[in-house]
Design a protein around this motif. Sequence first.
Motif, PDB file in Angstrom:
ATOM      1  N   GLN A  16      43.795 -19.298  27.764  1.00 49.52           N
ATOM      2  CA  GLN A  16      44.504 -18.288  26.974  1.00 49.52           C
ATOM      3  C   GLN A  16      45.896 -18.793  26.577  1.00 49.52           C
ATOM      4  O   GLN A  16      46.324 -18.626  25.427  1.00 49.52           O
ATOM      5  N   THR A  17      46.588 -19.412  27.511  1.00 50.12           N
ATOM      6  CA  THR A  17      47.920 -19.955  27.217  1.00 50.12           C
ATOM      7  C   THR A  17      47.831 -21.065  26.179  1.00 50.12           C
ATOM      8  O   THR A  17      48.663 -21.143  25.271  1.00 50.12           O
ATOM      9  N   THR A  20      47.423 -19.659  22.702  1.00 50.23           N
ATOM     10  CA  THR A  20      48.638 -19.100  22.098  1.00 50.23           C
ATOM     11  C   THR A  20      49.562 -20.196  21.572  1.00 50.23           C
ATOM     12  O   THR A  20      50.380 -19.942  20.708  1.00 50.23           O
ATOM     13  N   LYS A  21      49.412 -21.395  22.077  1.00 49.90           N
ATOM     14  CA  LYS A  21      50.257 -22.517  21.655  1.00 49.90           C
ATOM     15  C   LYS A  21      49.438 -23.568  20.918  1.00 49.90           C
ATOM     16  O   LYS A  21      49.717 -24.758  21.014  1.00 49.90           O
ATOM     17  N   HIS A  22      48.426 -23.132  20.190  1.00 47.94           N
ATOM     18  CA  HIS A  22      47.502 -24.058  19.532  1.00 47.94           C
ATOM     19  C   HIS A  22      48.172 -24.989  18.537  1.00 47.94           C
ATOM     20  O   HIS A  22      47.657 -26.053  18.234  1.00 47.94           O
TER      21      HIS A  22
END
Length: 106
Positions: A16-17, A20-22
């Motif tokens: 998930q983290t 969010t920083k893809h």
Amino acid sequence: MITNKKVLQKMQQEVQTALTKHDQLSEVKEHARAIRLLCDLVLDTEETETVANSTHVQTHDAQEELELRKMMGESPASSKPTVTNGSPQSKPLVEEDANGDSLFDF
């Protein structure tokens, strides 16, 4: 003891983290490495449990040591300490053109 469920939940958090920083490649790679380590933890735990169930002799401390060695990249066969230098039975090497025992004797 860490259960597989806890490890999988941590993997899910890392995914998930990372999502969010893809757009930040270095951050995504960092989270991917963490996920890989968590996967290895689950896989190594399964292998350790299989070995423990087949032998029924290993203690909890021995299993922890085996896991630690696997994490450090050592194979179970290399777990025995070997003495390569300084044993009382070893004889010093004698060369005809050497001046002494020291490396710095010319």
